[in-house]
Design a protein around this motif. Structure first.
Motif, PDB file in Angstrom:
ATOM      1  N   GLU A 180       3.601  -7.806   0.585  1.00 40.26           N
ATOM      2  CA  GLU A 180       4.024  -7.314   2.602  1.00 40.26           C
ATOM      3  C   GLU A 180       5.202  -6.648   2.275  1.00 40.26           C
ATOM      4  N   ASP A 181       6.424  -6.942   1.077  1.00 41.40           N
ATOM      5  CA  ASP A 181       7.407  -6.176   0.928  1.00 41.40           C
ATOM      6  C   ASP A 181       7.751  -6.064  -0.482  1.00 41.40           C
ATOM      7  N   SER A 182       8.245  -4.606  -0.414  1.00 41.96           N
ATOM      8  CA  SER A 182       8.305  -5.435  -2.146  1.00 41.96           C
ATOM      9  C   SER A 182       9.911  -4.428  -2.445  1.00 41.96           C
ATOM     10  N   GLY A 183      10.769  -4.976  -2.336  1.00 42.30           N
ATOM     11  CA  GLY A 183      12.113  -4.404  -2.947  1.00 42.30           C
ATOM     12  C   GLY A 183      12.408  -4.082  -3.958  1.00 42.30           C
ATOM     13  N   GLY A 220       8.944  -8.963  -4.003  1.00 41.87           N
ATOM     14  CA  GLY A 220       7.707  -8.919  -3.621  1.00 41.87           C
ATOM     15  C   GLY A 220       7.062  -8.155  -5.159  1.00 41.87           C
ATOM     16  N   GLU A 221       6.229  -7.093  -5.496  1.00 44.15           N
ATOM     17  CA  GLU A 221       5.833  -6.754  -6.210  1.00 44.15           C
ATOM     18  C   GLU A 221       5.163  -5.510  -6.373  1.00 44.15           C
ATOM     19  N   VAL A 222       5.156  -4.846  -7.538  1.00 43.68           N
ATOM     20  CA  VAL A 222       4.813  -3.406  -7.435  1.00 43.68           C
ATOM     21  C   VAL A 222       4.438  -3.076  -8.704  1.00 43.68           C
ATOM     22  N   LEU A 223       3.031  -2.201  -8.713  1.00 48.02           N
ATOM     23  CA  LEU A 223       2.494  -1.681  -9.786  1.00 48.02           C
ATOM     24  C   LEU A 223       3.474  -0.056 -10.644  1.00 48.02           C
ATOM     25  N   ASP A 224       4.204  -0.147 -11.437  1.00 46.73           N
ATOM     26  CA  ASP A 224       4.697   0.778 -11.358  1.00 46.73           C
ATOM     27  C   ASP A 224       4.542   1.746 -12.391  1.00 46.73           C
ATOM     28  N   GLY A 260       1.321  -1.254   0.094  1.00 47.61           N
ATOM     29  CA  GLY A 260       0.145  -0.133   0.276  1.00 47.61           C
ATOM     30  C   GLY A 260       0.416   1.197  -0.230  1.00 47.61           C
ATOM     31  N   VAL A 261       2.238   0.981   0.341  1.00 43.30           N
ATOM     32  CA  VAL A 261       3.063   2.398  -0.281  1.00 43.30           C
ATOM     33  C   VAL A 261       3.051   2.417  -1.426  1.00 43.30           C
ATOM     34  N   VAL A 262       3.010   4.172  -1.908  1.00 46.80           N
ATOM     35  CA  VAL A 262       3.153   5.297  -2.733  1.00 46.80           C
ATOM     36  C   VAL A 262       4.599   5.379  -2.684  1.00 46.80           C
ATOM     37  N   ARG A 263       5.466   5.649  -3.214  1.00 43.36           N
ATOM     38  CA  ARG A 263       6.400   5.976  -3.564  1.00 43.36           C
ATOM     39  C   ARG A 263       6.313   6.968  -4.842  1.00 43.36           C
ATOM     40  N   GLY A 264       6.418   8.353  -5.164  1.00 44.26           N
ATOM     41  CA  GLY A 264       6.620   8.801  -6.293  1.00 44.26           C
ATOM     42  C   GLY A 264       5.560  10.071  -6.323  1.00 44.26           C
ATOM     43  N   MET A 265       5.566  11.021  -7.715  1.00 44.72           N
ATOM     44  CA  MET A 265       5.786  10.644  -9.075  1.00 44.72           C
ATOM     45  C   MET A 265       7.415  11.784  -8.623  1.00 44.72           C
ATOM     46  N   HIS A 266       8.457  10.800  -8.868  1.00 39.98           N
ATOM     47  CA  HIS A 266       9.520  11.608  -9.212  1.00 39.98           C
ATOM     48  C   HIS A 266      10.521  11.038 -10.186  1.00 39.98           C
ATOM     49  N   PHE A 267      11.613  12.493 -10.334  1.00 36.76           N
ATOM     50  CA  PHE A 267      12.315  12.677 -10.733  1.00 36.76           C
ATOM     51  C   PHE A 267      13.664  13.886 -10.909  1.00 36.76           C
ATOM     52  N   GLN A 268      14.800  14.175 -11.547  1.00 34.13           N
ATOM     53  CA  GLN A 268      15.226  15.144 -11.244  1.00 34.13           C
ATOM     54  C   GLN A 268      15.545  16.073 -12.565  1.00 34.13           C
ATOM     55  N   LEU A 269      15.261  17.624 -11.900  1.00 35.67           N
ATOM     56  CA  LEU A 269      14.943  18.230 -13.283  1.00 35.67           C
ATOM     57  C   LEU A 269      16.148  18.675 -13.693  1.00 35.67           C
ATOM     58  N   PRO A 270      16.194  19.566 -14.907  1.00 34.68           N
ATOM     59  CA  PRO A 270      17.897  19.784 -15.904  1.00 34.68           C
ATOM     60  C   PRO A 270      18.484  20.731 -15.609  1.00 34.68           C
ATOM     61  N   PRO A 271      19.595  20.652 -15.027  1.00 34.26           N
ATOM     62  CA  PRO A 271      20.936  19.881 -16.093  1.00 34.26           C
ATOM     63  C   PRO A 271      20.802  18.602 -15.467  1.00 34.26           C
ATOM     64  N   VAL A 272      20.746  18.104 -14.446  1.00 34.93           N
ATOM     65  CA  VAL A 272      20.868  16.565 -14.448  1.00 34.93           C
ATOM     66  C   VAL A 272      19.799  15.199 -14.347  1.00 34.93           C
ATOM     67  N   ASP A 273      19.006  15.993 -14.632  1.00 37.12           N
ATOM     68  CA  ASP A 273      17.851  15.025 -15.132  1.00 37.12           C
ATOM     69  C   ASP A 273      18.543  13.798 -15.889  1.00 37.12           C
TER      70      ASP A 273
END
Length: 187
Positions: A125-128, A78-82, A55-68
């Motif tokens: 229960e545990d997704s790596g 485990g299993e995730v919906l990416d 049930g943990v959501v991580r996101g929605m992440h990115f890095q901005l230019p110039p270090v994108d």
């Protein structure tokens, strides 16, 4: 390793060869000659691993230019919906959000070009999750958009989120610095 195109230019599902026997399993997640043959980046600068409860959501992440950065992800346990969202102005998929099931069982990964936001919800229960990125983390360029502001049907309504993820702007309020270049879509 085989790749499948997705509805986002330069974003690919990576299907690694998964070997299993009585001892367990083995998978090769990266091979420079194969990535070069496919026109994908190989200049990885950092690697990460995260562990997430169901049930943990991580996101929605990115890095901005110039270090994108371009990013590669695999689910090792485990299993995730990416979920991936195209943030590149001028892309035929701008604003498109796609989801992919990644798991320890299916051996699938994702390759994301620069200009895409990334996140996931843990379905086990545990997704790596294992990540490789093509730039060094720069906290001042670290960014994101709100997970629930994209056109995507998440399988959770009240996920566990970090404080940081709760503060991300909505997609509609985000002024993207990313521009689509068809010749460099996988970079």
């Amino acid at each position: 390793m085989e790749i499948e195109t997705t509805g986002i230019p330069g974003c690919y599902v990576l299907q690694a060869r998964l070997l299993r026997d009585r001892r367990g399993s083995f998978i090769k997640t990266f091979h420079t000659p194969r990535f070069e043959e496919l026109g994908l980046r190989t200049d990885w600068r950092e690697e990460y691993f995260s562990a997430s409860a169901k049930g943990v959501v991580r996101g929605m992440h990115f890095q901005l230019p110039p270090v994108d950065h371009a990013k590669m992800v695999f689910c090792l346990t485990g299993e995730v919906l990416d979920v991936v969202v195209d943030l590149r102005r001028g892309s035929p998929a701008f604003g498109t959000a796609l989801g992919f099931t990644l798991s320890a069982e299916n051996g699938r990964g994702l390759y994301l070009p620069t200009g895409c936001a990334h996140g996931f919800v843990s379905k086990a229960e545990d997704s790596g999750m294992y990540y490789k990125v093509t730039s060094v983390h720069a906290p001042e360029q670290d960014a994101g958009i709100a997970w629930d502001s994209i056109a995507f049907d998440w399988p959770v309504s009240d996920p566990e989120l970090s404080d940081r993820d709760r503060r991300h702007p909505r997609f509609a309020d985000f002024e993207t610095p990313f521009v689509f270049d068809a010749a460099k879509a996988a970079q």
